[in-house]
Motif scaffolding. Structure first.
Motif, PDB file in Angstrom:
ATOM      1  N   UNK A   5       1.519  -7.767  -3.722  1.00 40.44           N
ATOM      2  CA  UNK A   5       1.531  -6.321  -3.511  1.00 40.44           C
ATOM      3  C   UNK A   5       0.221  -5.965  -2.822  1.00 40.44           C
ATOM      4  N   UNK A   6       0.298  -5.241  -1.739  1.00 43.58           N
ATOM      5  CA  UNK A   6      -0.925  -4.914  -1.009  1.00 43.58           C
ATOM      6  C   UNK A   6      -0.725  -3.737  -0.090  1.00 43.58           C
ATOM      7  N   UNK A   7      -1.463  -3.751   1.015  1.00 46.60           N
ATOM      8  CA  UNK A   7      -1.519  -2.601   1.912  1.00 46.60           C
ATOM      9  C   UNK A   7      -1.392  -3.044   3.359  1.00 46.60           C
ATOM     10  N   UNK A   8      -0.577  -2.329   4.093  1.00 46.80           N
ATOM     11  CA  UNK A   8      -0.521  -2.465   5.548  1.00 46.80           C
ATOM     12  C   UNK A   8      -1.505  -1.464   6.132  1.00 46.80           C
ATOM     13  N   UNK A   9      -2.187  -1.838   7.194  1.00 42.71           N
ATOM     14  CA  UNK A   9      -3.174  -0.959   7.830  1.00 42.71           C
ATOM     15  C   UNK A   9      -2.740  -0.667   9.261  1.00 42.71           C
ATOM     16  N   UNK A  10      -2.753   0.618   9.604  1.00 42.56           N
ATOM     17  CA  UNK A  10      -2.395   1.069  10.953  1.00 42.56           C
ATOM     18  C   UNK A  10      -3.560   1.871  11.525  1.00 42.56           C
ATOM     19  N   UNK A  11      -3.905   1.608  12.771  1.00 43.68           N
ATOM     20  CA  UNK A  11      -5.080   2.262  13.359  1.00 43.68           C
ATOM     21  C   UNK A  11      -4.730   2.952  14.668  1.00 43.68           C
ATOM     22  N   UNK A  12      -5.346   4.121  14.880  1.00 43.56           N
ATOM     23  CA  UNK A  12      -5.289   4.774  16.171  1.00 43.56           C
ATOM     24  C   UNK A  12      -4.119   5.689  16.418  1.00 43.56           C
ATOM     25  N   UNK A  13      -3.451   6.155  15.356  1.00 46.68           N
ATOM     26  CA  UNK A  13      -2.360   7.098  15.557  1.00 46.68           C
ATOM     27  C   UNK A  13      -2.882   8.485  15.934  1.00 46.68           C
TER      28      UNK A  13
ATOM     29  N   UNK B 268      -2.275  -3.521  12.147  1.00 49.37           N
ATOM     30  CA  UNK B 268      -3.026  -4.768  12.040  1.00 49.37           C
ATOM     31  C   UNK B 268      -2.140  -5.816  11.394  1.00 49.37           C
ATOM     32  N   UNK B 269      -2.247  -7.029  11.870  1.00 49.84           N
ATOM     33  CA  UNK B 269      -1.397  -8.104  11.358  1.00 49.84           C
ATOM     34  C   UNK B 269      -1.808  -8.460   9.931  1.00 49.84           C
ATOM     35  N   UNK B 270      -0.824  -8.612   9.062  1.00 48.18           N
ATOM     36  CA  UNK B 270      -1.099  -9.042   7.697  1.00 48.18           C
ATOM     37  C   UNK B 270      -0.993  -7.929   6.680  1.00 48.18           C
ATOM     38  N   UNK B 271      -1.130  -8.318   5.428  1.00 48.77           N
ATOM     39  CA  UNK B 271      -1.146  -7.394   4.288  1.00 48.77           C
ATOM     40  C   UNK B 271      -2.472  -7.595   3.576  1.00 48.77           C
ATOM     41  N   UNK B 272      -3.140  -6.480   3.248  1.00 50.72           N
ATOM     42  CA  UNK B 272      -4.521  -6.544   2.790  1.00 50.72           C
ATOM     43  C   UNK B 272      -4.667  -6.118   1.333  1.00 50.72           C
ATOM     44  N   UNK B 273      -5.741  -6.579   0.727  1.00 50.75           N
ATOM     45  CA  UNK B 273      -6.083  -6.174  -0.631  1.00 50.75           C
ATOM     46  C   UNK B 273      -6.782  -4.817  -0.598  1.00 50.75           C
TER      47      UNK B 273
END
Length: 292
Positions: free
Chosen positions: A224-232, A244-249
């Motif tokens: 369980x984690x977080x997807x990050x999106x930048x620049x919207x 961003x590629x991947x799932x983050x803590x």
């Protein structure tokens, strides 16, 4: 028309006290750190609107309350009343704007505690970076799942809850009715020629609906984690955020957010939205600096 210098108007606007187009009254933006107001805070906002405004309160798209048509002489008494409930105005300028979470904390679809994360980001970035002037406003949106209710992909920095599944075909019993296929809202799972489930995993949004659906545990949770999106951007210019590629803590998200703000503060041009900065400097160049 009220006679104020441009400097006075700018100072008031910096406090979230915005001159209306009538040129005489103000809208006062009341900040929430997590999109929540307690019953006593709601009563305070209502009383402030009744006593010092025109009795109306509007909700902004950033989940703040605005008390409308406040005369100039009522500004300070109104702010003093708000302070009795720990409330204050703000949310304007070339700064980190109020954090907007969805109701993922209580929603049946929520995968993360969105409002707790919002409170943390409010303290660390809205308040902690309050005196830092950025190239432009910077909006942060937190979505509890891939349903996109608060549109993380149209924020400068979007966070989305993720529950990552893993399919083990060796555990599949080729049931007559596949619970996993029935549960998948993306309809990317189906029975193959041998009766076993096949899945187009590259189309998975990590909503987690399929996890625990199989009685034989053919689909289980990886993380369980977080997807990050930048620049919207959503405004005069529109830009869908880059994922961003991947799932983050949790800790990685905070580190990525702080580094994002630092890179943009140092490299962005005055008046340039973060998404346009990405377009100018190159997304690949930015992500290399961010994650490299």
């Amino acid at each position: 028309m009220i006679k104020l210098s441009e400097e006075e108007k700018k100072s008031l606007k910096g406090r979230g006290i915005i001159l209306n187009r009538d040129g005489e009254t103000f809208s006062i933006r009341v900040i929430t750190g997590d999109s929540l107001l307690s019953a006593s805070q709601l009563a305070c906002v209502a009383e402030a609107a009744r006593r010092y405004g025109d009795g109306n309160v509007s909700m902004t798209v950033r989940m703040t309350a605005e008390i409308q048509r406040v005369p100039y002489e009522n500004i300070e008494p109104l702010c003093e009343l708000l302070a009795t409930e720990g409330l204050y105005s703000g949310g304007t300028g070339a700064k980190v704007r109020p954090i907007v979470p969805c109701k993922g904390t209580v929603c049946v679809h929520g995968l993360i505690d969105t409002q707790a994360l919002a409170r943390e980001l409010h303290e660390k970035f809205y308040l902690g970076w309050h005196d830092v002037t950025l190239p432009h406003k910077f909006k942060i949106g937190i979505g509890g799942c891939p349903n996109n209710c608060i549109k993380p992909g149209l924020n400068d920095f979007g966070i989305m809850g993720q529950r990552v599944p893993k399919y083990d075909p060796d555990k599949c019993r080729a049931c007559g009715k596949c619970n996993v296929a029935a549960k998948c809202p993306m309809k990317i799972c189906a029975k193959g020629e041998d009766g076993k489930m096949v899945c187009q995993s590259q189309l998975c949004t990590n909503c987690g609906k399929c996890i625990d659906a199989c009685p034989f545990h053919a689909v289980e949770e990886v993380t369980v984690g977080y997807k990050v999106l930048v620049g919207g951007i959503w405004g005069k210019h529109q830009r869908m955020a880059t994922a961003l590629e991947g799932v983050y803590t949790h800790d990685q998200v905070l580190e990525i957010l702080e580094k994002t703000l630092t890179l943009w503060k140092d490299q962005g041009k005055a008046g340039e939205r973060f998404g346009l900065y990405l377009e100018r400097t190159g997304v690949e160049n930015f992500t290399k600096q961010l994650l490299g």
